[in-house]
Design a protein around this motif. Sequence first.
Motif: not given
Length: 182
Positions: A92-121
């Motif tokens: 990536w070019t920097g942290p702000r673009p990553v933050f925007d990609a991770v915490y908005t839109g479709l990725h944010r929706e998937a992130l909200n469901r992470r514990y449906d798919w991933f173990e807490r390690t």
Amino acid sequence: MPHLALYTFGVLKSPLAEPAPLTREFYDIGAAVYRKISRQPGYVAHAEAADGDRGALFGADWGAWGEFDVPTWYDKGRTVETTALAATLSLWTGPRPVFDAVYTGLHREALNRRYDWFERTGHPNYVFWWVPDGVIPVWRDGVSRLEHLHDHGSAPHAFTFHDSFTPEGTPTRTNGIGPKSD
């Protein structure tokens, strides 16, 4: 100009090859998320296996991204039938673009469901570090930096959104990300 490398790693509750509805859901959402993220401002590139085979992580040809590797705490399978993990390596070019990609839109929706798919390690699931322009990080870089982050916390060598650093190694804060400056 340096690029920000990002390695993510998670242990799935079931193998990638399992035909269960949750696994299919994860794949379907994951494919859509990747398409969207690859069009995100600030996105440079991500590791892709040459053959594009879903689930064939170990032994796949990753080209300049090197041989696929995982943290020492991953103790599940390593065959197409038994692999139960999700990992990404991107630039990536920097942290702000990553933050925007991770915490908005479709990725944010998937992130909200992470514990449906991933173990807490109890281990970190992502790490950042800076690489010089033109350098492609390899999987082993991401693994060693994630393990370093787990063992020693954030440092210029391996850091998170909340405790980030400039390419020169100075602690920094991106507006809206991380602890407040004094």
